[in-house]
Scaffold this motif. Sequence first.
Motif, PDB file in Angstrom:
ATOM      1  N   ARG A  42       0.928  -1.201   0.076  1.00  0.00           N
ATOM      2  CA  ARG A  42      -0.107  -0.038  -0.061  1.00  0.00           C
ATOM      3  C   ARG A  42       0.806   1.184   0.091  1.00  0.00           C
ATOM      4  NH1 ARG A  42       0.058   2.926   4.706  1.00  0.00           N
ATOM      5  NH2 ARG A  42       0.538   1.650   6.410  1.00  0.00           N
ATOM      6  N   PRO A  43       0.287   2.404  -0.314  1.00  0.00           N
ATOM      7  CA  PRO A  43       1.093   3.459  -0.512  1.00  0.00           C
ATOM      8  C   PRO A  43       1.166   4.217   0.921  1.00  0.00           C
ATOM      9  CG  PRO A  43      -0.924   4.065  -1.174  1.00  0.00           C
ATOM     10  CD  PRO A  43      -0.843   2.657  -1.128  1.00  0.00           C
ATOM     11  N   PRO A  44       1.842   5.028   1.538  1.00  0.00           N
ATOM     12  CA  PRO A  44       2.031   5.587   2.868  1.00  0.00           C
ATOM     13  C   PRO A  44       1.140   6.741   2.866  1.00  0.00           C
ATOM     14  CG  PRO A  44       3.948   6.337   1.533  1.00  0.00           C
ATOM     15  CD  PRO A  44       3.463   5.539   0.736  1.00  0.00           C
ATOM     16  N   ASP A  45       0.438   7.018   3.942  1.00  0.00           N
ATOM     17  CA  ASP A  45      -0.348   7.973   3.966  1.00  0.00           C
ATOM     18  C   ASP A  45       0.268   9.323   4.155  1.00  0.00           C
ATOM     19  OD1 ASP A  45       0.428   8.290   6.700  1.00  0.00           O
ATOM     20  OD2 ASP A  45      -1.390   6.914   7.445  1.00  0.00           O
ATOM     21  N   ALA A  46      -0.409  10.568   4.448  1.00  0.00           N
ATOM     22  CA  ALA A  46       0.408  11.597   4.388  1.00  0.00           C
ATOM     23  C   ALA A  46       1.245  11.784   5.444  1.00  0.00           C
ATOM     24  CB  ALA A  46      -0.627  12.939   4.352  1.00  0.00           C
ATOM     25  N   LYS A  47       0.966  11.649   6.661  1.00  0.00           N
ATOM     26  CA  LYS A  47       1.866  11.399   7.823  1.00  0.00           C
ATOM     27  C   LYS A  47       2.880  10.397   7.679  1.00  0.00           C
ATOM     28  CE  LYS A  47       1.859  11.279  12.794  1.00  0.00           C
ATOM     29  NZ  LYS A  47       0.801  11.042  14.084  1.00  0.00           N
ATOM     30  N   ALA A  81       4.220   9.582   5.034  1.00  0.00           N
ATOM     31  CA  ALA A  81       5.069   9.947   3.842  1.00  0.00           C
ATOM     32  C   ALA A  81       5.941  10.958   4.138  1.00  0.00           C
ATOM     33  CB  ALA A  81       4.357  10.568   2.472  1.00  0.00           C
ATOM     34  N   GLU A  82       5.511  11.912   5.207  1.00  0.00           N
ATOM     35  CA  GLU A  82       6.362  12.971   5.935  1.00  0.00           C
ATOM     36  C   GLU A  82       7.213  12.557   6.618  1.00  0.00           C
ATOM     37  OE1 GLU A  82       5.593  17.051   8.601  1.00  0.00           O
ATOM     38  OE2 GLU A  82       4.013  15.742   7.988  1.00  0.00           O
ATOM     39  N   LEU A  83       6.740  11.406   7.536  1.00  0.00           N
ATOM     40  CA  LEU A  83       7.903  11.111   8.687  1.00  0.00           C
ATOM     41  C   LEU A  83       8.973  10.516   8.032  1.00  0.00           C
ATOM     42  CD1 LEU A  83       5.575   9.866  11.524  1.00  0.00           C
ATOM     43  CD2 LEU A  83       6.901  11.817  11.690  1.00  0.00           C
ATOM     44  N   GLY A  84       8.642   9.500   6.773  1.00  0.00           N
ATOM     45  CA  GLY A  84       9.677   8.754   6.120  1.00  0.00           C
ATOM     46  C   GLY A  84      10.510   9.620   5.375  1.00  0.00           C
ATOM     47  N   SER A  85      10.043  10.931   4.759  1.00  0.00           N
ATOM     48  CA  SER A  85      11.124  11.691   4.118  1.00  0.00           C
ATOM     49  C   SER A  85      12.045  12.220   5.064  1.00  0.00           C
ATOM     50  CB  SER A  85      10.428  12.780   3.015  1.00  0.00           C
ATOM     51  OG  SER A  85       9.372  12.090   2.275  1.00  0.00           O
ATOM     52  N   ARG A  86      11.447  12.818   6.132  1.00  0.00           N
ATOM     53  CA  ARG A  86      12.327  13.170   7.109  1.00  0.00           C
ATOM     54  C   ARG A  86      13.362  12.201   7.688  1.00  0.00           C
ATOM     55  NH1 ARG A  86       8.110  15.482  11.204  1.00  0.00           N
ATOM     56  NH2 ARG A  86       9.793  15.132  12.560  1.00  0.00           N
ATOM     57  N   ALA A  87      13.121  11.092   7.803  1.00  0.00           N
ATOM     58  CA  ALA A  87      13.805  10.140   8.538  1.00  0.00           C
ATOM     59  C   ALA A  87      15.075   9.813   7.211  1.00  0.00           C
ATOM     60  CB  ALA A  87      13.007   8.843   8.738  1.00  0.00           C
ATOM     61  N   LEU A  88      14.611   9.838   5.983  1.00  0.00           N
ATOM     62  CA  LEU A  88      15.578   9.497   5.284  1.00  0.00           C
ATOM     63  C   LEU A  88      16.662  10.723   5.078  1.00  0.00           C
ATOM     64  CD1 LEU A  88      13.788   7.831   2.131  1.00  0.00           C
ATOM     65  CD2 LEU A  88      15.578   6.927   3.425  1.00  0.00           C
TER      66      LEU A  88
END
Length: 252
Positions: free
Chosen positions: A206-211, A213-220
Amino acid sequence: VSTLENFGKQGERPSHPDLLDWLALTFIKENWSIKEMHRVIMNSRTYKQSSEITEERLEKDPQNRLLSRMPLRRMNAEALRDSLLYVSGKLDIQGGGPPDSVSIDRDGMVSVEPEEDGTLRRSVYLRYRRTEIPTMMDTFDYPEMGPNCLSRNVSTVSPQSLMLMNNAGIRTLASSFAVRVEKLLSGEEAGNSDRVDAVYRLALSRPPDAKEAELGSRALTELEQRWNGNRNAALETYCHTILNSAAFLYID
């Protein structure tokens, strides 16, 4: 029936006797087809329920004996190992033949020997002996190989988390998972949001939800800084984190 070792008068009464009778008659009408029974059960409204627990359900059915919700459960040992191999691109779907051999290191760790190309076959094709159960399978409650195993033991203990975090084999699979993500995005100007999306789709279907996606981008972004600009190492760490998550390990 909770007393799996005794379906007779000495055992507990079934929770849904009329349903058992109906299923037995349906089994006969469908020419004793187990697959057809799977279809009947898995297409039922009861089977498709959410595992969400409301106050009303908890009050009326605390032990879920009335099947008021889907029980939240962790993948069993075979499904977990096969899922890790599949997500990392290391699953060999070849069937049949002799079982895959295992090796035991000086610390007593029982590991499966990979194929020549580095892939590993499904867990059903591993060699199991009472004294040589692959360590990962044993850690995640592979059934005891005694004369009778009535039901699987389901535990949640620290060695399970420690294995997923520190085991060299799991880390290798996380690295292969990261390589698979990069190959999937090759030829594109992929940003961290694209990597997070690809990781979620491969690992969780499944795709990530908005939260997320945001947390994942910040983590990377933070991981890349901690790895001194090494984007591959950052993605590998993130993939390893997702493989350790409850969303990956549990069936909801």
